[in-house]
Design an enzyme around this catalytic site. Structure first.
Site, mmCIF file in Angstrom:
data_model
loop_
_atom_site.group_PDB
_atom_site.id
_atom_site.type_symbol
_atom_site.label_atom_id
_atom_site.label_comp_id
_atom_site.label_asym_id
_atom_site.label_seq_id
_atom_site.Cartn_x
_atom_site.Cartn_y
_atom_site.Cartn_z
ATOM 1 N N HIS A 75 0.852 -1.185 0.000
ATOM 2 C CA HIS A 75 0.000 0.000 0.000
ATOM 3 C C HIS A 75 0.893 1.242 0.000
ATOM 4 O O HIS A 75 2.105 1.168 0.118
ATOM 5 C CB HIS A 75 -0.949 0.025 1.213
ATOM 6 C CG HIS A 75 -0.304 0.297 2.545
ATOM 7 N ND1 HIS A 75 -1.012 0.658 3.657
ATOM 8 C CD2 HIS A 75 0.990 0.250 2.940
ATOM 9 C CE1 HIS A 75 -0.200 0.826 4.675
ATOM 10 N NE2 HIS A 75 1.015 0.582 4.268
ATOM 11 N N CYS A 101 5.595 6.910 3.838
ATOM 12 C CA CYS A 101 4.441 6.151 3.349
ATOM 13 C C CYS A 101 3.872 6.748 2.070
ATOM 14 O O CYS A 101 3.040 6.121 1.409
ATOM 15 C CB CYS A 101 3.349 6.092 4.419
ATOM 16 S SG CYS A 101 3.857 5.174 5.876
ATOM 17 N N HIS A 148 4.972 0.154 -0.421
ATOM 18 C CA HIS A 148 5.743 -0.709 0.468
ATOM 19 C C HIS A 148 4.706 -1.692 1.043
ATOM 20 O O HIS A 148 3.529 -1.604 0.698
ATOM 21 C CB HIS A 148 6.437 0.105 1.574
ATOM 22 C CG HIS A 148 5.479 0.759 2.497
ATOM 23 N ND1 HIS A 148 4.826 1.939 2.188
ATOM 24 C CD2 HIS A 148 5.005 0.386 3.716
ATOM 25 C CE1 HIS A 148 4.022 2.268 3.178
ATOM 26 N NE2 HIS A 148 4.098 1.346 4.121
ATOM 27 N N HIS A 176 3.338 -4.910 4.090
ATOM 28 C CA HIS A 176 3.288 -5.446 5.453
ATOM 29 C C HIS A 176 2.739 -6.870 5.451
ATOM 30 O O HIS A 176 2.012 -7.254 4.539
ATOM 31 C CB HIS A 176 2.376 -4.578 6.335
ATOM 32 C CG HIS A 176 2.813 -3.156 6.457
ATOM 33 N ND1 HIS A 176 3.895 -2.779 7.208
ATOM 34 C CD2 HIS A 176 2.341 -2.020 5.896
ATOM 35 C CE1 HIS A 176 4.052 -1.461 7.125
ATOM 36 N NE2 HIS A 176 3.126 -0.974 6.333
ATOM 37 N N ASP A 222 -4.931 -10.509 -0.074
ATOM 38 C CA ASP A 222 -3.622 -11.152 0.095
ATOM 39 C C ASP A 222 -2.819 -11.149 -1.209
ATOM 40 O O ASP A 222 -3.338 -11.497 -2.270
ATOM 41 C CB ASP A 222 -3.813 -12.598 0.574
ATOM 42 C CG ASP A 222 -2.487 -13.236 0.971
ATOM 43 O OD1 ASP A 222 -1.626 -12.527 1.515
ATOM 44 O OD2 ASP A 222 -2.321 -14.447 0.724
ATOM 45 N N HIS A 223 -1.547 -10.763 -1.093
ATOM 46 C CA HIS A 223 -0.649 -10.679 -2.251
ATOM 47 C C HIS A 223 -1.171 -9.684 -3.287
ATOM 48 O O HIS A 223 -0.975 -9.856 -4.484
ATOM 49 C CB HIS A 223 -0.389 -12.068 -2.848
ATOM 50 C CG HIS A 223 0.645 -12.840 -2.075
ATOM 51 N ND1 HIS A 223 0.428 -13.275 -0.796
ATOM 52 C CD2 HIS A 223 1.908 -13.233 -2.392
ATOM 53 C CE1 HIS A 223 1.503 -13.907 -0.348
ATOM 54 N NE2 HIS A 223 2.427 -13.892 -1.295
ATOM 55 N N GLU A 227 -0.836 -3.784 11.684
ATOM 56 C CA GLU A 227 0.002 -3.491 10.512
ATOM 57 C C GLU A 227 1.418 -3.996 10.774
ATOM 58 O O GLU A 227 2.089 -4.502 9.887
ATOM 59 C CB GLU A 227 0.021 -1.981 10.262
ATOM 60 C CG GLU A 227 0.737 -1.601 8.996
ATOM 61 C CD GLU A 227 0.849 -0.101 8.822
ATOM 62 O OE1 GLU A 227 -0.072 0.496 8.239
ATOM 63 O OE2 GLU A 227 1.858 0.486 9.275
#
Lengths: 138, 138, 138, 138, 138, 138
Positions: free
Chosen positions: E14, E33, E39, E41, E79-80, E127
């Site tokens: 994100h 950010c 980047h 998490h 996810d991913h 996060e």
């Protein structure tokens, strides 16, 4: 040298009992673990392979493949099972953390070798956060 | 308002089985947990009491006392045991995480009340890192 | 080869100070750790022994015995203590994580050897989750 | 021999893609990781140095110095970055956990050596709690 | 009252960017950010439902069912993935931990309600180990 | 309602002693914690604020700001300190986990309120992994 590790978990029952010993001796050596109703743990397994990084994929081994091997060879047999009653190797060997580490090694060594490229180099088994055994092969 | 929590762990076996259901229905509802050889977990218990801070000691309750109460009322009965076979409340209730949380509450509510000064306000039980139940009383 | 590890924790105070150095030098080298009022940590200790698995017990060593040795030789001396003021070896050596790992090794090597069957092979000390030292013997 | 380890974390994006392969082959090998919008992780890094304990300081190396080296050489370049797009070594090598471990080693080996007294002996990188790679040098 | 929680994880990319602001303002507010390469998490999600324990099953809800709902409604979509680029709700809302918690609630509230018996009562999103948001509904 | 939590850690020494009590009574109540050489812990602090999400930033509060407030108001005063000897509030109150939670609340309530937009809603302090206190305000 690169070591690559995949962690997995399984939940199982076990007890410690040597049938060649008297009940007194079993309780003296194994304490509460000698309760033959069994008790259980959330085991954590860390399987480490060692090899070269394939320059095309950046992989030592494909972690999806390694996960599948661990599931097929170990988790499908151990997870949600009573180790003494349902897993062949623990009809003989007492399912201590040490013996589980050796048994997991024996289950994984050949399939990892057969895949080529990397070799099994360490199996670590946590019985609780406070106790773990590592087997590095003979 | 101050909440004070003490964590403890125990290792136990259990299985899920409703004797009023057929084997098919038990397997349909409970899956691998219906294996009556049992499987097990490292349970983590978090017991929370709520009260005022005693200005002389700085304590809501004496944590050594709370630890002893948890050991005597819960761990001595549950740890290294087969919950279905050896713990009275689970001869009746299925030892799900939810029912274990309620059972721990019932075991601790009176002794905490009897000590005065604080009341039991939450029991949290982790079956694995991924599953936990919390009971806050009726 | 099987390695078997037992984890334990203790809470202690310490500070870093070399009496042969000036206050300026101590502060330059040790920063906030040079505060002689002391500060403290929850230390985590991982003690590893290596040996053969006894085929009768399935044990490398009896983990209850190992726990007792760690408690008697280390925890009873270190836990809830000020390391610099109350533990003999740290009247001389600065109680850094490195020196604590060496000191724990020295306390445990002989008792493990005396018990026979396994040898001490690694002592790991965590000062925080982010810092740990490992000593493998000379 | 003393090993001293410092842990650090960074959050970054990456994807797996070999430009010499077709899209089909990339997806067959890398699965969801081949999504070129990228996905990300909280990476945990454990950097281990090995050396003698300085009798004056009780240190193998100054951990504050080691933390600064890791921040300058690795975190400032990797943290909150897209590894494929913004970090030079991953314009070539696919940023797998294995290759990140090797790349961190290459970034840290010379500065640790230049400082004298200790040598870099292990770099461990966790991509998730379940996957980690360790590089021990050639 | 019983609360039952299931944990799940997903890895995603994100960035934070408000298109109505200048680049300067975005960087001033969001710092690193605001890097639009993104980047990522390893997010941890804790989904809590509240209800009565079914006396026949001992369940508040079937955890296997809850796991499937979380996978289908949240993990398959997040996810991913790159949250800003690939997840509809984050084309509008900035994918902060707070907004992810609200978005997960919106995705899960109706399916949990439709199943009957329990209601969604809390969504917690980590996060990193150091930052988490909880949404309890309006 | 959104709750947003930031975790932080500090390492400090303390002991428990009520000067109005005899040595015997202090030892009877506080056990090993009454050792006035002090012992220490790695404390973990979780600070929770509650508020609305700002639609422009997606933030309840700016976590960088919250981190700075916690560092300035708490960590700079507590970390690497002897709480009894160096922190004013613990010259009076015994630095139990409960009293530390209240003290952290008192240090943070006004700065969070002054910033507007969110209010402090919970302070949780872990003394060890097994013991924590939560203060929710009066």
């Amino acid at each position: 040298m690169i070591l690559l590790t995949r962690r997995a978990t399984f939940s199982a029952s076990h007890y410690y009992w040597n049938p060649e010993w008297s009940e007194e001796k079993n309780i003296a050596v194994f304490g509460r673990c000698a309760n033959r109703n069994g008790h259980g743990h959330n085991y954590t397994l860390e399987v480490t392979v060692t090899g070269e990084v394939d320059p095309l994929s950046g992989f030592v081994v494909d972690l999806k493949w390694l996960k599948d091997v661990i599931e097929r060879e170990v988790l499908d047999v151990y997870d949600h099972r009573h180790l003494n009653k349902e897993v062949p190797e623990f009809a003989v060997a007492i399912p201590t953390t040490e013996n589980i580490a050796i048994a997991v090694w024996k289950r994984l060594e050949a399939p990892v070798k057969a895949a080529g490229g990397a070799r099994l180099s360490r199996v670590r088994v946590y019985e609780t956060d406070d106790i773990f055994a590592e087997y590095l092969g003979e």
